[in-house]
Design a protein around this motif. Sequence first.
Motif, short mmCIF file in Angstrom:
data_model
loop_
_atom_site.label_atom_id
_atom_site.label_comp_id
_atom_site.label_asym_id
_atom_site.label_seq_id
_atom_site.Cartn_x
_atom_site.Cartn_y
_atom_site.Cartn_z
N ASN A 461 1.00 -1.03 0.32
CA ASN A 461 0.08 -0.05 -0.11
C ASN A 461 1.05 1.09 -0.09
O ASN A 461 0.46 2.82 0.52
CB ASN A 461 -1.09 0.06 1.39
N GLN A 462 1.86 1.46 -0.73
CA GLN A 462 2.84 2.54 -1.20
C GLN A 462 3.03 2.66 -2.16
O GLN A 462 2.48 1.99 -3.14
CB GLN A 462 3.61 2.24 -0.33
N MET A 463 3.65 4.54 -2.67
CA MET A 463 4.33 4.09 -4.14
C MET A 463 5.35 5.01 -3.81
O MET A 463 4.95 5.81 -2.47
CB MET A 463 3.47 5.20 -4.82
N LEU A 464 6.55 4.65 -3.98
CA LEU A 464 7.29 5.19 -2.99
C LEU A 464 8.36 6.21 -4.76
O LEU A 464 8.63 5.45 -5.81
CB LEU A 464 8.86 4.23 -3.00
N GLY A 465 8.91 7.15 -5.00
CA GLY A 465 9.12 8.55 -5.68
C GLY A 465 8.31 8.42 -6.64
O GLY A 465 6.93 8.99 -5.78
N GLY A 466 8.32 9.48 -7.57
CA GLY A 466 7.70 10.28 -8.05
C GLY A 466 7.96 11.16 -8.98
O GLY A 466 9.16 10.71 -9.53
N TYR A 467 7.44 12.07 -9.85
CA TYR A 467 8.19 12.97 -11.29
C TYR A 467 8.08 15.00 -10.91
O TYR A 467 7.72 15.17 -9.83
CB TYR A 467 6.93 12.87 -12.43
N ASP A 468 9.49 14.52 -11.31
CA ASP A 468 9.93 16.08 -11.22
C ASP A 468 8.84 17.10 -11.83
O ASP A 468 9.14 16.81 -12.80
CB ASP A 468 10.67 15.84 -11.86
N GLU A 469 7.99 17.50 -10.59
CA GLU A 469 7.01 18.35 -11.67
C GLU A 469 7.13 19.79 -12.02
O GLU A 469 5.97 20.17 -12.65
CB GLU A 469 5.46 18.36 -10.68
N THR A 470 8.33 19.88 -11.58
CA THR A 470 8.68 21.54 -12.03
C THR A 470 9.30 21.89 -13.42
O THR A 470 9.39 22.34 -14.55
CB THR A 470 9.84 22.14 -11.33
N MET A 471 9.11 20.28 -14.41
CA MET A 471 9.70 19.88 -15.48
C MET A 471 8.64 20.49 -16.73
O MET A 471 7.36 20.12 -16.40
CB MET A 471 10.06 18.88 -15.74
N ASN A 472 8.50 20.65 -17.94
CA ASN A 472 7.76 20.62 -18.94
C ASN A 472 7.53 19.50 -19.83
O ASN A 472 8.64 18.46 -19.58
CB ASN A 472 8.21 21.63 -19.75
N GLY A 473 6.57 19.19 -20.30
CA GLY A 473 6.84 17.82 -21.51
C GLY A 473 6.52 16.95 -20.73
O GLY A 473 5.16 16.55 -19.81
N SER A 474 7.61 15.81 -20.49
CA SER A 474 7.32 14.72 -19.57
C SER A 474 8.38 14.55 -18.59
O SER A 474 9.81 14.31 -19.32
CB SER A 474 7.24 13.83 -21.21
#
Length: 530
Positions: A461-474
């Motif tokens: 029941n966990q997600m570890l990590g994420g995405y760099d949302e300061t980036m544009n595109g993908s």
Amino acid sequence: MKLSRRRLFGLALGATQMGLMARYGLSTASAATVPGRPTKLLGIWLDGGLHWESFFAPLSRAGITKFIPTAQGGVIPFGYLPEQVENFDRSPVDLDAPGPARKLRGPIYWNWADPADTRGLNPVVNNQQIYRPWGYAWADPTYKLFEKASLLVGADQNTAAHTSGIVASMCGVAGSSFRAPAVQAVIANAMARRFPDRPIPNVSLGGELPNAFGLPALANPTVLRSASSVEPTLSDKRDSAWKGLRTRTDVPDLAFDGSPLPGTVPATAVDAALLKALRAERGVSSSGTDALMEQLYETYKGESRTIRRDILSVLGNTPSWEHLKNDARYPVDWTACIGYADVCGPGTSTGAYDFALRLLKSDLVTSVNLRASSIANFSFDTHSANGVQMHGNYLRIALEMVGRMCLEMSLTPSKSDPARSLLDETLVYVYSDFGRTFPKQGSDHHPATCALLVGGGIQGNQMLGGYDETMNGSPMGSPVALVEEDGQRTMRAPRSQDIAATVMNAFGLAPGKDFFIPGGYGVYDGVVKG
């Protein structure tokens, strides 16, 4: 006997790399018993590269708005709103909570009140989408599969090429060929002494072979396509090949150099003659030829033991789907459709899950790796104009099948430990070639990927990590807590090496001693219980 790894690695690696292997002195079949850890591996390769973010939602509220199309599509729904995202355990979701560790969550396309509903309009998205039930298996409160699952987010594959990405997911290092053994082979080798009665430790059911790359012959993959493929390759049932040759005598086990080993080999007259002939070839040619001959010699002994075991009869007496089907909501012969009936197909057509279940339940194997897709053999390698819409719908069906497989395993008692289930003793590792460009950017190759770990020893029941949302595109992955190979804890963006190391760490394998991945690696902190 221990295979001469120095000779095999000497053929494939440079002097520097070989020096590293010598320094670490990797052992053969050395895994110690660690309570609560898995002893089997089921690898599921979803072919082609996935829009992971269409099923799971590791993005913040702002990230969803930035990267995900608004909810649309009607009966072929895609895109989602922040309000559509829920924790699978139905606890309150906080899309703005900081930190790289969150509960498993995703956009909800099904009707909680009637999960089988395929006609109703979803009011959460202003009736812009019609309910789709696929994926509910992961959130079904009856079984709480989410409690056994952990999503590793945003790992850099260091490639956006198919073969290179598949290799990266299997061994940790991107490339057109393996530069380290596949995790499947490492685990098969590591469990060999603890489970010597598993005659086919490393089985491939399609896709890239889990290369043993210098490990002992027992770790080499055995390629099977179905239960029927066992008969001509791993049994002596056919009279045309075996009539008059089936009699086996236990002969003393000898190493390739002729030195005695404990135990015996159940050899036919042909087996005994061939093994003797192979030993006689030792030293005739080069060290490289000797290494290959030694692999052949050890493989032949292993095949003799496998055929004596009569695995064809064992598999024939082992059921596949026997427990989950007692829940009327999960019939074996379920069918899924894209749209109302644009494309339909049985869930069982998405991969060799039936055969994989029989192999795992039979206790004949340590590792099973299978190629999976979605209905109509939909490969996720598509770049069509409506690729994002098609990917999301086919992926929900594919992951529904993976979920049902895990549920059946969770209901099946372990043969070796009745207090545990088959899922408790098996780590399910779901992976793909890479990720895909985020939906507003189409459906092209993207090196940032995810991996899903389910079952034995996993803190769920966990997600570890994420995405760099300061980036544009993908975006690429954002920093996550890792334990580096030297034991130091750090926060950095994850890589493919870290996923491979985390899979092997789940089995209690030690870096340097039981495995080595070129380029350095860490382990996701908090994935493995204890």
